[in-house]
Design a protein around this motif. Structure first.
Motif, mmCIF file in Angstrom:
data_model
loop_
_atom_site.group_PDB
_atom_site.id
_atom_site.type_symbol
_atom_site.label_atom_id
_atom_site.label_comp_id
_atom_site.label_asym_id
_atom_site.label_seq_id
_atom_site.Cartn_x
_atom_site.Cartn_y
_atom_site.Cartn_z
ATOM 1 N N HIS A 173 0.350 -0.191 13.226
ATOM 2 C CA HIS A 173 0.346 0.701 12.068
ATOM 3 C C HIS A 173 1.625 0.638 11.249
ATOM 4 C CE1 HIS A 173 -2.677 3.294 14.505
ATOM 5 N NE2 HIS A 173 -3.237 2.217 13.995
ATOM 6 N N MET A 213 -2.185 7.107 11.381
ATOM 7 C CA MET A 213 -3.593 7.033 10.995
ATOM 8 C C MET A 213 -4.352 8.290 11.408
ATOM 9 S SD MET A 213 -3.921 4.156 9.453
ATOM 10 C CE MET A 213 -2.258 4.252 8.828
ATOM 11 N N SER A 270 -9.180 -1.687 10.795
ATOM 12 C CA SER A 270 -8.548 -1.614 9.477
ATOM 13 C C SER A 270 -8.919 -2.876 8.708
ATOM 14 C CB SER A 270 -7.023 -1.537 9.615
ATOM 15 O OG SER A 270 -6.608 -0.281 10.078
#
Length: 195
Positions: free
Chosen positions: A29, A34, A80
């Protein structure tokens, strides 16, 4: 996912935001959390809730992606957007009924909870579930959740649309689906102009 399932129980959230900080530390990330963290009813109480991606069985975010950047792994994890393919159009953000995907401007990429795939794919728990002190976010085998008074639900109803997810929300035992009416969460009629 090695027999483990993800459970979200908003009634257990204490607002500590440990999950948010742990998610920021996840290597994939790049320092961006997230976790979707919010206050349930800011005017009436201090209740909070932390949510991860629900990993829909038929993810609308992936269906509307014009660049085919959002992939679903074999175990059902909605990933993602792939950086080389993502064009930052925000179609996924607008299409998700849960409001989960985020387009991160500095990366020009849609990012979302991918269940810490770098960890779960090798049998580890997601970062957020390892630090949640109240078990509002739990990654356990289904037989470990049975002792709770709530029951896991993975069917959500948005008007006429039904969305089945791989992540479960804990709900009272008599509820088989969670109905979400957007009008219930609109500000009009809820604000007292005298305040």
């Amino acid at each position: 996912m090695f027999g483990y399932e993800f459970y979200v129980d908003p009634s257990r959230c204490i607002g500590c935001q440990s999950c948010v900080k742990a998610c920021e530390e996840c290597e994939t990330h790049r320092g961006v959390s997230m976790i979707n963290f919010d206050y349930l009813d800011r005017h009436e109480m201090a209740g909070t809730a932390a949510y991860v991606c629900w990993h829909c069985e038929e993810p609308t975010c992936a269906m509307v992606c014009p660049a085919d950047a959002i992939k679903v792994s074999e175990d059902g994890i909605v990933r993602s957007a792939l950086k080389p393919r993502c064009i930052g159009c925000s179609n996924c953000v607008l299409a998700c009924p849960f409001g989960i995907p985020k387009v991160i401007p500095e990366y020009e990429q849609m990012m979302k909870c991918d269940m810490c795939y770098d960890r779960t794919s090798v049998g580890k728990k997601p970062m957020c579930a390892t630090v949640c002190p109240s078990q509002a976010l739990s990654y356990v085998k289904s037989d470990e959740i049975r002792h709770r008074r709530e029951e896991p639900v993975n069917l959500f109803v948005f008007g006429n649309q039904q969305v089945k997810t791989r992540v479960n929300m804990m709900a009272p035992p008599d509820i088989s689906a969670i109905s979400i009416d957007v009008a219930d969460y609109m500000w009009e009629g809820h604000l007292d102009p005298a305040r």
